[in-house]
Design a protein around this motif. Structure first.
Motif, PDB file in Angstrom:
ATOM      1  N   VAL A 183     -20.204  83.752  -8.239  1.00  0.00           N
ATOM      2  CA  VAL A 183     -20.653  84.270  -9.531  1.00  0.00           C
ATOM      3  C   VAL A 183     -20.490  83.243 -10.658  1.00  0.00           C
ATOM      4  CG1 VAL A 183     -20.424  86.165 -11.201  1.00  0.00           C
ATOM      5  CG2 VAL A 183     -19.945  86.574  -8.776  1.00  0.00           C
ATOM      6  N   LEU A 184     -19.286  82.727 -10.819  1.00  0.00           N
ATOM      7  CA  LEU A 184     -19.022  81.854 -11.958  1.00  0.00           C
ATOM      8  C   LEU A 184     -19.799  80.545 -11.863  1.00  0.00           C
ATOM      9  CD1 LEU A 184     -17.405  81.838 -14.570  1.00  0.00           C
ATOM     10  CD2 LEU A 184     -15.530  80.713 -13.336  1.00  0.00           C
ATOM     11  N   ALA A 185     -19.881  79.955 -10.668  1.00  0.00           N
ATOM     12  CA  ALA A 185     -20.620  78.701 -10.518  1.00  0.00           C
ATOM     13  C   ALA A 185     -22.106  78.868 -10.861  1.00  0.00           C
ATOM     14  CB  ALA A 185     -20.426  78.139  -9.111  1.00  0.00           C
ATOM     15  N   PRO A 186     -22.802  79.914 -10.345  1.00  0.00           N
ATOM     16  CA  PRO A 186     -24.189  80.113 -10.777  1.00  0.00           C
ATOM     17  C   PRO A 186     -24.324  80.307 -12.282  1.00  0.00           C
ATOM     18  CG  PRO A 186     -23.752  81.393  -8.812  1.00  0.00           C
ATOM     19  CD  PRO A 186     -22.438  80.829  -9.256  1.00  0.00           C
ATOM     20  N   TYR A 187     -23.374  81.007 -12.874  1.00  0.00           N
ATOM     21  CA  TYR A 187     -23.402  81.181 -14.333  1.00  0.00           C
ATOM     22  C   TYR A 187     -23.321  79.835 -15.042  1.00  0.00           C
ATOM     23  CZ  TYR A 187     -21.685  81.921 -19.058  1.00  0.00           C
ATOM     24  OH  TYR A 187     -21.514  81.847 -20.424  1.00  0.00           O
ATOM     25  N   VAL A 188     -22.369  78.995 -14.633  1.00  0.00           N
ATOM     26  CA  VAL A 188     -22.174  77.692 -15.292  1.00  0.00           C
ATOM     27  C   VAL A 188     -23.408  76.813 -15.131  1.00  0.00           C
ATOM     28  CG1 VAL A 188     -20.826  75.562 -15.237  1.00  0.00           C
ATOM     29  CG2 VAL A 188     -19.658  77.768 -15.146  1.00  0.00           C
ATOM     30  N   LEU A 189     -23.973  76.771 -13.929  1.00  0.00           N
ATOM     31  CA  LEU A 189     -25.182  75.975 -13.726  1.00  0.00           C
ATOM     32  C   LEU A 189     -26.325  76.496 -14.584  1.00  0.00           C
ATOM     33  CD1 LEU A 189     -25.142  75.432  -9.847  1.00  0.00           C
ATOM     34  CD2 LEU A 189     -24.688  73.725 -11.618  1.00  0.00           C
ATOM     35  N   THR A 190     -26.471  77.812 -14.647  1.00  0.00           N
ATOM     36  CA  THR A 190     -27.522  78.394 -15.474  1.00  0.00           C
ATOM     37  C   THR A 190     -27.343  78.012 -16.939  1.00  0.00           C
ATOM     38  OG1 THR A 190     -27.764  80.286 -13.986  1.00  0.00           O
ATOM     39  CG2 THR A 190     -28.581  80.566 -16.231  1.00  0.00           C
ATOM     40  N   ALA A 191     -26.109  78.072 -17.411  1.00  0.00           N
ATOM     41  CA  ALA A 191     -25.839  77.808 -18.821  1.00  0.00           C
ATOM     42  C   ALA A 191     -26.007  76.338 -19.194  1.00  0.00           C
ATOM     43  CB  ALA A 191     -24.422  78.269 -19.163  1.00  0.00           C
ATOM     44  N   LEU A 192     -25.684  75.432 -18.271  1.00  0.00           N
ATOM     45  CA  LEU A 192     -25.645  74.012 -18.609  1.00  0.00           C
ATOM     46  C   LEU A 192     -26.919  73.246 -18.255  1.00  0.00           C
ATOM     47  CD1 LEU A 192     -21.983  72.972 -17.682  1.00  0.00           C
ATOM     48  CD2 LEU A 192     -22.941  73.493 -19.935  1.00  0.00           C
ATOM     49  N   MET A 193     -27.651  73.679 -17.258  1.00  0.00           N
ATOM     50  CA  MET A 193     -28.873  72.964 -16.882  1.00  0.00           C
ATOM     51  C   MET A 193     -29.985  73.233 -17.892  1.00  0.00           C
ATOM     52  SD  MET A 193     -29.100  73.339 -12.728  1.00  0.00           S
ATOM     53  CE  MET A 193     -30.674  72.437 -12.697  1.00  0.00           C
ATOM     54  N   PRO A 194     -30.900  72.274 -18.076  1.00  0.00           N
ATOM     55  CA  PRO A 194     -32.080  72.566 -18.892  1.00  0.00           C
ATOM     56  C   PRO A 194     -32.791  73.805 -18.352  1.00  0.00           C
ATOM     57  CG  PRO A 194     -31.976  70.226 -18.369  1.00  0.00           C
ATOM     58  CD  PRO A 194     -30.903  70.897 -17.556  1.00  0.00           C
ATOM     59  N   ARG A 195     -33.309  74.605 -19.242  1.00  0.00           N
ATOM     60  CA  ARG A 195     -33.859  75.898 -18.842  1.00  0.00           C
ATOM     61  C   ARG A 195     -35.065  75.718 -17.915  1.00  0.00           C
ATOM     62  NH1 ARG A 195     -34.135  80.265 -23.613  1.00  0.00           N
ATOM     63  NH2 ARG A 195     -32.170  79.161 -23.947  1.00  0.00           N
ATOM     64  N   PRO A 196     -35.023  76.303 -16.716  1.00  0.00           N
ATOM     65  CA  PRO A 196     -36.143  76.161 -15.779  1.00  0.00           C
ATOM     66  C   PRO A 196     -37.215  77.217 -16.028  1.00  0.00           C
ATOM     67  CG  PRO A 196     -34.409  77.395 -14.736  1.00  0.00           C
ATOM     68  CD  PRO A 196     -33.916  77.071 -16.128  1.00  0.00           C
ATOM     69  N   GLN A 197     -38.264  77.152 -15.232  1.00  0.00           N
ATOM     70  CA  GLN A 197     -39.288  78.195 -15.300  1.00  0.00           C
ATOM     71  C   GLN A 197     -38.865  79.434 -14.516  1.00  0.00           C
ATOM     72  OE1 GLN A 197     -42.821  76.352 -13.756  1.00  0.00           O
ATOM     73  NE2 GLN A 197     -43.047  74.960 -15.493  1.00  0.00           N
ATOM     74  N   ARG A 198     -38.110  79.195 -13.405  1.00  0.00           N
ATOM     75  CA  ARG A 198     -37.742  80.297 -12.528  1.00  0.00           C
ATOM     76  C   ARG A 198     -36.305  80.135 -12.046  1.00  0.00           C
ATOM     77  NH1 ARG A 198     -42.835  78.614 -10.355  1.00  0.00           N
ATOM     78  NH2 ARG A 198     -44.495  79.904 -11.189  1.00  0.00           N
ATOM     79  N   LEU A 199     -35.622  81.272 -11.929  1.00  0.00           N
ATOM     80  CA  LEU A 199     -34.260  81.325 -11.398  1.00  0.00           C
ATOM     81  C   LEU A 199     -34.207  82.389 -10.316  1.00  0.00           C
ATOM     82  CD1 LEU A 199     -32.348  81.255 -14.788  1.00  0.00           C
ATOM     83  CD2 LEU A 199     -31.893  79.643 -12.933  1.00  0.00           C
ATOM     84  N   VAL A 200     -33.528  82.069  -9.219  1.00  0.00           N
ATOM     85  CA  VAL A 200     -33.353  83.030  -8.136  1.00  0.00           C
ATOM     86  C   VAL A 200     -31.876  83.061  -7.756  1.00  0.00           C
ATOM     87  CG1 VAL A 200     -34.001  83.717  -5.809  1.00  0.00           C
ATOM     88  CG2 VAL A 200     -35.672  82.545  -7.261  1.00  0.00           C
ATOM     89  N   TYR A 201     -31.289  84.255  -7.791  1.00  0.00           N
ATOM     90  CA  TYR A 201     -29.876  84.437  -7.461  1.00  0.00           C
ATOM     91  C   TYR A 201     -29.786  85.189  -6.128  1.00  0.00           C
ATOM     92  CZ  TYR A 201     -29.122  83.289 -12.379  1.00  0.00           C
ATOM     93  OH  TYR A 201     -29.113  82.667 -13.606  1.00  0.00           O
ATOM     94  N   LEU A 202     -29.033  84.627  -5.201  1.00  0.00           N
ATOM     95  CA  LEU A 202     -28.919  85.234  -3.882  1.00  0.00           C
ATOM     96  C   LEU A 202     -27.880  86.352  -3.897  1.00  0.00           C
ATOM     97  CD1 LEU A 202     -30.044  84.988  -1.031  1.00  0.00           C
ATOM     98  CD2 LEU A 202     -28.113  83.514  -0.479  1.00  0.00           C
ATOM     99  N   SER A 203     -28.320  87.554  -3.540  1.00  0.00           N
ATOM    100  CA  SER A 203     -27.425  88.703  -3.454  1.00  0.00           C
ATOM    101  C   SER A 203     -27.360  89.169  -2.005  1.00  0.00           C
ATOM    102  CB  SER A 203     -27.905  89.816  -4.392  1.00  0.00           C
ATOM    103  OG  SER A 203     -26.994  90.889  -4.408  1.00  0.00           O
ATOM    104  N   SER A 204     -27.064  90.417  -1.788  1.00  0.00           N
ATOM    105  CA  SER A 204     -26.897  90.981  -0.452  1.00  0.00           C
ATOM    106  C   SER A 204     -27.002  92.493  -0.559  1.00  0.00           C
ATOM    107  CB  SER A 204     -25.525  90.587   0.110  1.00  0.00           C
ATOM    108  OG  SER A 204     -25.127  91.435   1.165  1.00  0.00           O
ATOM    109  N   SER A 205     -27.362  93.131   0.547  1.00  0.00           N
ATOM    110  CA  SER A 205     -27.413  94.594   0.551  1.00  0.00           C
ATOM    111  C   SER A 205     -26.053  95.205   0.257  1.00  0.00           C
ATOM    112  CB  SER A 205     -27.921  95.105   1.903  1.00  0.00           C
ATOM    113  OG  SER A 205     -27.052  94.701   2.952  1.00  0.00           O
ATOM    114  N   LEU A 206     -24.983  94.425   0.456  1.00  0.00           N
ATOM    115  CA  LEU A 206     -23.643  94.937   0.176  1.00  0.00           C
ATOM    116  C   LEU A 206     -23.399  95.139  -1.320  1.00  0.00           C
ATOM    117  CD1 LEU A 206     -21.458  92.985   2.749  1.00  0.00           C
ATOM    118  CD2 LEU A 206     -22.207  95.363   2.850  1.00  0.00           C
TER     119      LEU A 206
END
Length: 248
Positions: free
Chosen positions: A98-121
């Motif tokens: 969770v925290l690592a995807p957040y940090v990358l999202t916040a710090l990288m230049p804004r992309p056109q698309r973001l995909v976050y991997l979740s799970s049925s759980l």
């Protein structure tokens, strides 16, 4: 041709997703947790190296990746039998998933698309902002993992709400035969990678945001994922833990 970062792209679904996108002609930025994993990718690949269990290395990864048109937050870890903390003093499943995807999202230049991997759980996840790291309640590795996957959907939807110009979605890839999924899983790697590739290309109705997909079909996640107070509280907690604010 798009420039696409796939975190955790040395094995499993990440590797299959990156290979498929590269085969379609896209410029893939591969991510390896350590230098030892880079050799298998070949000298032609553009690879960034860093451990998402380290906040410092995650910040450095954001800088090394540069601008990407698409970012797949694919890397993650499964549940663990005992509670473990990273060198930053943060519970390990929460930091990596969770925290690592957040940090990358916040710090990288804004992309056109973001995909976050979740799970049925994620359906059994609990939106407990008071104890995200299991400091007070007894450790339950499977529950902590389920919680992290709920957080990932909420994070994807929070970003979709705050950044309306970005297509931000979450994906349940199914039960896939990987090291994480195990040998008895029912889906093979191409099935597991298909929805991510579809969202990356934006083809056939994939230009949507704030959705949760499985096999290219929108799903109804845990109702907590859509709670704006929970989304904002999660963003606040991630900012406090990492020292990184999500840009407005």
């Amino acid at each position: 041709m798009a420039r696409i970062l796939v975190t955790g792209s040395t094995t499993g679904i990440g590797l299959e997703t990156a290979r498929t996108l590269q085969g379609l002609g896209h410029a893939v930025v591969w991510h390896a947790r350590s230098k030892e994993r880079v050799a298998d990718l070949g000298s032609h690949a553009e690879v960034i190296v860093g451990d998402l269990a380290s906040l410092q290395q995650t910040r450095e990864l954001a800088g090394a990746a540069g601008h990407c048109d698409v970012v797949f937050h694919n890397a993650g870890i499964n549940w663990e039998n005992e509670r473990r903390e990273t060198g930053d003093g943060i519970e390990r499943v929460f930091q990596v998933n969770v925290l690592a995807p957040y940090v990358l999202t916040a710090l990288m230049p804004r992309p056109q698309r973001l995909v976050y991997l979740s799970s049925s759980l994620e359906s059994g996840g609990v939106a407990d902002l008071a104890d995200l790291q299991y400091r007070a309640k007894p450790w339950d590795g499977r529950q902590a993992y389920s919680d992290s996957k709920l957080h990932d959907v909420a994070l994807a939807w929070a970003v979709a709400r705050r950044w309306p110009s970005v297509y931000s979605n979450a994906v349940d890839l199914g039960w896939v035969r990987t090291r994480l999924g195990g040998p008895y899983a029912i889906d093979d790697l191409p099935v597991g990678a298909d929805t991510q590739v579809w969202l990356a290309t934006g083809a056939g109705g994939a230009l949507v945001t704030g959705r949760y997909f499985k096999r290219r079909r929108a799903q109804r996640p845990n109702p907590a994922a859509g709670d704006i107070r929970y989304q904002d509280g999660l963003l606040r907690a991630c900012a406090d833990l990492s020292g990184v604010e999500l840009p407005a």
